[in-house]
Design a protein around this motif. Structure first.
Motif, PDB file in Angstrom:
ATOM      1  N   LEU A   1      25.564 -62.222  16.721  1.00 39.52           N
ATOM      2  CA  LEU A   1      25.395 -60.812  17.107  1.00 39.52           C
ATOM      3  C   LEU A   1      26.174 -60.505  18.379  1.00 39.52           C
ATOM      4  O   LEU A   1      26.767 -59.433  18.519  1.00 39.52           O
ATOM      5  CB  LEU A   1      23.906 -60.483  17.277  1.00 39.52           C
ATOM      6  CG  LEU A   1      23.061 -60.558  15.985  1.00 39.52           C
ATOM      7  CD1 LEU A   1      21.581 -60.348  16.302  1.00 39.52           C
ATOM      8  CD2 LEU A   1      23.531 -59.544  14.953  1.00 39.52           C
ATOM      9  N   SER A   2      26.211 -61.478  19.282  1.00 39.44           N
ATOM     10  CA  SER A   2      26.892 -61.222  20.562  1.00 39.44           C
ATOM     11  C   SER A   2      28.406 -61.114  20.381  1.00 39.44           C
ATOM     12  O   SER A   2      29.077 -60.475  21.176  1.00 39.44           O
ATOM     13  CB  SER A   2      26.543 -62.303  21.593  1.00 39.44           C
ATOM     14  OG  SER A   2      27.249 -63.489  21.280  1.00 39.44           O
TER      15      SER A   2
ATOM     16  N   ARG B   1      27.220 -58.033  12.368  1.00 42.19           N
ATOM     17  CA  ARG B   1      26.168 -57.013  12.278  1.00 42.19           C
ATOM     18  C   ARG B   1      25.377 -57.122  10.976  1.00 42.19           C
ATOM     19  O   ARG B   1      24.601 -56.235  10.648  1.00 42.19           O
ATOM     20  CB  ARG B   1      26.801 -55.600  12.372  1.00 42.19           C
ATOM     21  CG  ARG B   1      27.364 -55.290  13.760  1.00 42.19           C
ATOM     22  CD  ARG B   1      26.254 -55.186  14.800  1.00 42.19           C
ATOM     23  NE  ARG B   1      26.740 -54.928  16.138  1.00 42.19           N
ATOM     24  CZ  ARG B   1      26.976 -55.865  17.052  1.00 42.19           C
ATOM     25  NH1 ARG B   1      26.788 -57.159  16.758  1.00 42.19           N
ATOM     26  NH2 ARG B   1      27.394 -55.538  18.262  1.00 42.19           N
TER      27      ARG B   1
ATOM     28  N   THR C   1      17.873 -59.414  20.594  1.00 45.13           N
ATOM     29  CA  THR C   1      19.234 -58.848  20.681  1.00 45.13           C
ATOM     30  C   THR C   1      19.205 -57.439  21.278  1.00 45.13           C
ATOM     31  O   THR C   1      18.229 -56.710  21.117  1.00 45.13           O
ATOM     32  CB  THR C   1      19.922 -58.788  19.302  1.00 45.13           C
ATOM     33  OG1 THR C   1      21.232 -58.237  19.477  1.00 45.13           O
ATOM     34  CG2 THR C   1      19.159 -57.919  18.306  1.00 45.13           C
ATOM     35  N   ARG C   2      20.332 -57.096  21.912  1.00 44.73           N
ATOM     36  CA  ARG C   2      20.456 -55.727  22.440  1.00 44.73           C
ATOM     37  C   ARG C   2      21.066 -54.797  21.403  1.00 44.73           C
ATOM     38  O   ARG C   2      21.197 -53.600  21.644  1.00 44.73           O
ATOM     39  CB  ARG C   2      21.363 -55.738  23.669  1.00 44.73           C
ATOM     40  CG  ARG C   2      20.695 -56.374  24.845  1.00 44.73           C
ATOM     41  CD  ARG C   2      21.510 -56.049  26.088  1.00 44.73           C
ATOM     42  NE  ARG C   2      21.017 -56.879  27.171  1.00 44.73           N
ATOM     43  CZ  ARG C   2      21.712 -57.208  28.233  1.00 44.73           C
ATOM     44  NH1 ARG C   2      22.953 -56.786  28.352  1.00 44.73           N
ATOM     45  NH2 ARG C   2      21.196 -57.942  29.180  1.00 44.73           N
ATOM     46  N   VAL C   3      21.498 -55.369  20.274  1.00 42.73           N
ATOM     47  CA  VAL C   3      22.119 -54.520  19.243  1.00 42.73           C
ATOM     48  C   VAL C   3      21.042 -53.609  18.657  1.00 42.73           C
ATOM     49  O   VAL C   3      19.998 -54.084  18.207  1.00 42.73           O
ATOM     50  CB  VAL C   3      22.733 -55.393  18.121  1.00 42.73           C
ATOM     51  CG1 VAL C   3      23.361 -54.503  17.046  1.00 42.73           C
ATOM     52  CG2 VAL C   3      23.760 -56.366  18.684  1.00 42.73           C
TER      53      VAL C   3
ATOM     54  N   GLU D   1      22.292 -50.402  13.899  1.00 37.13           N
ATOM     55  CA  GLU D   1      23.624 -51.000  13.738  1.00 37.13           C
ATOM     56  C   GLU D   1      23.567 -52.307  12.950  1.00 37.13           C
ATOM     57  O   GLU D   1      24.596 -52.899  12.638  1.00 37.13           O
ATOM     58  CB  GLU D   1      24.247 -51.277  15.117  1.00 37.13           C
ATOM     59  CG  GLU D   1      24.701 -50.019  15.805  1.00 37.13           C
ATOM     60  CD  GLU D   1      25.338 -50.301  17.151  1.00 37.13           C
ATOM     61  OE1 GLU D   1      25.838 -51.430  17.373  1.00 37.13           O
ATOM     62  OE2 GLU D   1      25.306 -49.385  18.001  1.00 37.13           O
ATOM     63  N   LEU D   2      22.352 -52.778  12.684  1.00 41.88           N
ATOM     64  CA  LEU D   2      22.199 -54.070  11.993  1.00 41.88           C
ATOM     65  C   LEU D   2      21.991 -53.873  10.502  1.00 41.88           C
ATOM     66  O   LEU D   2      21.368 -52.897  10.076  1.00 41.88           O
ATOM     67  CB  LEU D   2      20.966 -54.793  12.519  1.00 41.88           C
ATOM     68  CG  LEU D   2      21.050 -55.425  13.896  1.00 41.88           C
ATOM     69  CD1 LEU D   2      19.684 -56.017  14.245  1.00 41.88           C
ATOM     70  CD2 LEU D   2      22.110 -56.510  13.898  1.00 41.88           C
TER      71      LEU D   2
END
Ligand SMILES: NC(=O)c1ccc[n+]([C@@H]2O[C@H](COP(=O)([O-])OP(=O)(O)OC[C@H]3O[C@@H](n4cnc5c(N)ncnc54)[C@H](OP(=O)(O)O)[C@@H]3O)[C@@H](O)[C@H]2O)c1
Length: 314
Positions: A35-36, A40, A61-63, A67-68
């Motif tokens: 993810l980093s 996605r 995660t910061r996502v 967006e995932l």
């Protein structure tokens, strides 16, 4: 990242991270790393036994969730309509999610509810159209309830998908099947293109990490084929990047598994590769209809499952 548009107009990242055989203690780090660096799309399944650790990585995660893209799969012991919702809710709990983007029927194979891995034919229940439609109906209810946004199939032939198209009210969004240069799935690709279904390819690198009993003696290798080596040299990249780039050049999605940071990065680079027509023609010539995962583990003595009725000659 390349995106593929589904029949709902949602967009699925073409490249995802596979998690089968991604060991506990490694899979969470791999998902976080992926993810980093820009992945996605994560491909999960209850039977992989690692959804809880993936859930921890998804939580940290910061996502943003929107967006995932997270896929999971209904295991073969929960296909009875009364078991479907609970199986999905349990995957959601393990993954720490409110909804899945995609939930697939893992195999057109049914096993007894209390059995995870069949030891004998008595653990297997014959697959019937009637039961498949009941499972599909229960999955449709989960979509209506908002637990999952798309539903689809895995290891289904076009003949079996057609039954869902003819009788269901929600169209399968994705057909996940084994796909690589030795098994190019041209019939499935054409069928899915005609019906607005996205094809996702598993085992794109040859699935070398399969359990030993699933590996056949003398099976071909994708990662040392001279034609793939020559193309990789031309693009100054790795063989894996070419294999994954081939899949995405054909507008299919692909979900390589890796827990290794360097290989995660190599595989991600494939999202930027478009192979030219000459190279696509060379790879076209490698199709051999060869399955690394041929489903023979469902065909123990006394089983109703055969290569013929599992794959429908496809
Ligand atoms: N629907 C189904 O029935 C089904 C069946 C099989 C798989 N799947 C899904 O598809 C995913 C991918 O398939 P798969 O896991 O069977 O096999 P795969 O992705 O073809 O191969 C994974 C193997 O390749 C290695 N690898 C990864 N990147 C590499 C690279 N750049 N260079 C060289 N080796 C590399 C991995 O090792 P490292 O981890 O050490 O990098 C691992 O041993 C699965 O993880 C799962 O999510 C679905």
């Amino acid at each position: 990242m390349k995106y593929l548009t589904l029949h709902t107009d949602s967009k699925m990242p073409a490249l995802g991270l596979g998690t089968w055989q991604a060991a506990k203690g490694e899979v969470g780090q791999a998902v976080s790393k992926a993810l980093s660096i820009g992945y996605r799309h994560i491909d999960c399944a209850h039977v992989y036994g690692n959804e809880t650790e993936i859930g921890e990585a998804l939580t940290s995660t910061r996502v943003p969730r929107q967006e995932l893209w997270v896929t999971s799969k209904l295991w073969n012991n929960s296909q009875r309509p009364q078991d479907v919702r609970a199986a999905l809710v349990n995957s959601l709990k393990r993954l720490c999610l409110d909804y899945l983007d995609l939930y697939l029927i893992h195999w057109p194979v049914q096993i007894s509810h209390m059995v995870m891995s069949p030891q004998s034919a008595t653990d297997l229940i014959p697959w019937t159209t009637e039961h498949a439609l009941e499972t599909w109906g229960a999955l449709e209810e989960c979509v209506k309830e908002g637990l999952v946004r798309h539903i689809g199939t895995s290891n289904f032939s076009t003949k079996k998908i057609q039954i869902l198209l003819d009788n269901g009210t929600i169209r399968p969004a994705v057909s996940q099947v084994e796909m690589h240069p030795y098994l190019q799935q041209n019939r499935m690709r054409k069928f899915c293109a005609d019906n607005g279904i996205i094809v996702t390819g598993f085992a794109p690198l040859g699935s070398k990490h399969r359990p030993a009993h699933q590996i056949k003696e003398g099976e071909p290798s994708l990662l040392d084929h001279p034609d793939i080596i020559a193309i990789a040299e031309k693009y100054e990249t790795t063989l894996a990047t070419i294999l994954l780039g081939w899949a995405m050049t054909r507008n299919t999605s692909v979900i390589p598994k890796s827990t290794n940071p360097m290989r995660l990065q190599q595989n991600l680079a494939a999202a930027d590769i478009v192979l030219d027509e000459k190279d696509m023609t060379v790879i076209k010539g490698l199709d051999a209809g060869y399955r690394f995962l041929d489903g023979s583990h469902w065909m123990m003595e006394g089983s109703s499952y055969t290569s013929k009725n599992l794959w429908d000659g496809e």
